[in-house]
Write an enzyme that holds these catalytic residues in place. Structure first.
Site, PDB file in Angstrom:
ATOM      1  N   LYS A 108       0.859  -1.190   0.000  1.00 37.67           N
ATOM      2  CA  LYS A 108       0.000   0.000   0.000  1.00 37.67           C
ATOM      3  C   LYS A 108       0.894   1.238   0.000  1.00 37.67           C
ATOM      4  CE  LYS A 108      -3.847   1.832   2.833  1.00 37.67           C
ATOM      5  NZ  LYS A 108      -4.631   1.596   4.067  1.00 37.67           N
ATOM      6  N   SER A 126      -9.637   1.496   3.027  1.00 33.69           N
ATOM      7  CA  SER A 126      -8.792   2.291   2.171  1.00 33.69           C
ATOM      8  C   SER A 126      -7.743   1.497   1.392  1.00 33.69           C
ATOM      9  CB  SER A 126      -8.089   3.360   3.012  1.00 33.69           C
ATOM     10  OG  SER A 126      -7.212   2.757   3.935  1.00 33.69           O
ATOM     11  N   SER A 173      -9.712  -0.931   7.166  1.00 33.38           N
ATOM     12  CA  SER A 173      -9.139  -0.778   5.820  1.00 33.38           C
ATOM     13  C   SER A 173      -8.394  -1.974   5.250  1.00 33.38           C
ATOM     14  CB  SER A 173      -8.202   0.418   5.791  1.00 33.38           C
ATOM     15  OG  SER A 173      -8.957   1.585   5.641  1.00 33.38           O
TER      16      SER A 173
HETATM   17  N1  GLN Z   1     -13.047   3.731   6.530  1.00 33.96           N
HETATM   18  C1  GLN Z   1     -12.496   4.162   7.772  1.00 33.96           C
HETATM   19  C2  GLN Z   1     -12.136   5.627   7.672  1.00 33.96           C
HETATM   20  O1  GLN Z   1     -12.452   6.188   6.701  1.00 33.96           O
HETATM   21  C3  GLN Z   1     -11.302   3.328   8.134  1.00 33.96           C
HETATM   22  C4  GLN Z   1     -10.128   3.630   7.315  1.00 33.96           C
HETATM   23  C5  GLN Z   1      -8.933   2.826   7.695  1.00 33.96           C
HETATM   24  O2  GLN Z   1      -9.045   1.768   8.312  1.00 33.96           O
HETATM   25  N2  GLN Z   1      -7.766   3.341   7.338  1.00 33.96           N
HETATM   26  O3  GLN Z   1     -11.551   6.206   8.525  1.00 33.96           O
END
Ligand code: GLN
Length: 488
Positions: free
Chosen positions: A79, A154, A178
């Protein structure tokens, strides 16, 4: 047989016996990327030449023999939140659009030392804020199962790349879901380890009390192998825990007999997609046949988890993102003086969602509101954690759906941040409580989109959730299905 379709574990066997070379595997992966990347946009940066050079080195090490790392010679995707020495690291943000880190993060260093080959850096929501990868400033990643759908987020680029065989396995990060939510959306395995299990040194910080690094893989065995490779104490991360790392793969015996599994009623709620509920309930029956014992448990503070998360995560983000000021590194706007340089660089460099989070977080931390929001949220966070402690007196692991729906359409939720935030309703609590949790494929909906089952474990008991996940995987075929990469 195409080499890129194999699992990490299968390839390890072939590389060790010298039936194939790491260069052959790496070339096969890059051929697959060339054939599919136009449709998917999983990657922000590809490192072809570097990867081939690393594969050659791995082949030399394999030739000498005597090494046992299962990652030696395996092409992996990272990532774009992981600092990689000499390789562009953008976090999918314009503000880091030109940032080339001078060092590798710890997880990346460990993978490299184990001999893994870095294929490239994958797309993500900007600063890992999102559930669909649509917040990327670089590109929109498409779900390999249906190209008009999001891959989740994400870590959506990593999930799509693994599902479409554009790498053998990948590394993601999980602050509120994410790793697990995109894993569920793309039909792969994703594990968020216990907070403190894997070093966070050299990952771009979003919310430091929630962020964790973890594997995204084609099956549970690969997940166990990768976790073992990246886990462990790191003096550079004061929150990493100095505890021995178990040989996770040794717990995968296909047997879950005698394990007590808690089913929390708060995770089967009106409004979720009925097919998701059915698939998870069916998966629980499969495990019951395998000898697990079902316990009804309750996690009464679950309904507050999303609200608590969006106060704590935004508060920490507003502080972590203060460092992007146009001076130290990254994007700098043209301006007349210092203050204007700060404000314009941030104004032009950050996307809309990141700005929204910074504003929310700054508000929650400001004098007069701190007690009402931030402090209160921290207290409720403790209640969420205590719910789990009580539940784990009755069971060894907890099973829930990973996400309330399968992958939604690109553009469907971008105008409504609250709807987007609800995509993580089932994953967020594990981050608030610091618990390990894995998502495994457990079926498909009527449109052919994958469904994920989440297994949450006790602190530092990744072994039990992996064991359960493996027993389930052995009894089913879902993980063997491959996407066609069509519009469906
Ligand atoms: N979807 C969640 C957010 O927008 C979690 C994102 C993540 O785990 N990085 O914060």
């Amino acid at each position: 047989m195409s080499l890129h379709t194999l699992t990490l574990h299968e390839l390890h066997g072939k590389l060790k016996k010298r039936e194939v070379s790491s260069v052959e595997v790496t070339e096969s992966v890059f051929r697959r990327i060339s054939a599919t990347e136009d449709k998917l946009h999983s990657y922000i940066t590809l490192c072809r030449d570097k990867a081939i050079a690393e594969a050659k080195q791995a082949d030399e090490r394999l030739g000498k023999g005597g090494e046992s790392s299962p990652l030696l010679g395996i092409p992996l995707a990272l990532k774009d939140i992981f600092l990689t020495q000499g390789v562009l690291t953008t976090c999918a943000s314009k503000i880091l659009g030109n940032f080339v880190p001078p060092y590798d993060g710890t997880a990346v260093r460990k993978l490299k030392e184990a001999g893994a080959v870095a294929v490239g850096k994958t797309n993500m929501d900007e600063f890992a804020m999102g559930s669909s990868t649509e917040n990327s400033a670089i590109a929109i990643t498409h779900n390999p199962w249906k190209l008009d759908r999001v891959p989740g987020g994400s870590s959506g680029g990593s999930a799509a790349a693994v599902a479409a065989d554009q790498c053998i396995a990948a590394l993601g990060t999980d602050t509120g879901g994410s790793i697990r939510q995109p894993a569920a959306c793309c039909g792969i395995v994703g594990l968020k380890p216990t907070y403190g299990r894997v070093s966070r040194y050299g990952i771009i910080a979003f919310a430091s009390s929630l962020d964790q690094v973890g594997p995204m893989t084609k099956n549970v065995t690969d997940c166990a192998l990768m976790l073992e490779a990246v886990a462990g104490y790191d003096p550079s991360d004061s929150t990493s825990v100095n505890a021995p790392v178990p040989a996770y793969a040794s717990f995968l015996n296909g047997d879950a007999k005698g394990l007590r599994v808690g089913i929390p009623k708060e995770y089967f709620i009106p409004g979720m997609q009925p097919e998701v509920e059915q698939a998870v309930k069916e998966a629980i029956r499969v495990l019951e046949k395998n000898g697990i014992r079902i316990e009804k448990v309750s996690l009464p503070h679950t309904e507050y988890a999303v609200a608590v998360y969006y106060i704590i995560a935004t508060a920490e983000a507003s502080s972590n993102l203060a460092r992007y000021d146009g001076m130290k590194y990254g994007y700098r706007a043209l301006a007349r003086d210092l203050t204007e340089t700060y404000t314009r660089s941030r104004e032009q460099g950050f996307g809309a969602e990141v700005k929204r989070r910074i504003m929310l977080g700054t508000y929650a931390l400001s004098a007069g509101y701190y007690d009402a929001y931030y402090l209160k949220a921290q207290r409720v966070r403790t209640l969420v954690k205590k719910d789990f402690e009580a539940a784990f007196r009755k069971c060894d692991a907890i099973i829930t759906p990973t996400a309330p729906t399968t992958a939604f359409k690109i553009g469907e939720k971008t105008q409504d941040p609250l709807q987007m935030y609800l995509s993580d309703i089932f994953t967020i609590s594990a981050n608030l409580a610091g618990l390990p949790a894995i998502s495994v494929p457990c079926g498909f909906d009527a449109e052919g989109l994958p469904i994920g089952m989440q297994i949450i474990g006790r602190h530092f008991d990744e072994a039990t959730i992996l064991r359960l996940a493996f027993a389930y995987e052995q009894a089913t075929e879902w993980h063997k299905k491959k996407p066609l990469l069509d519009h469906g």
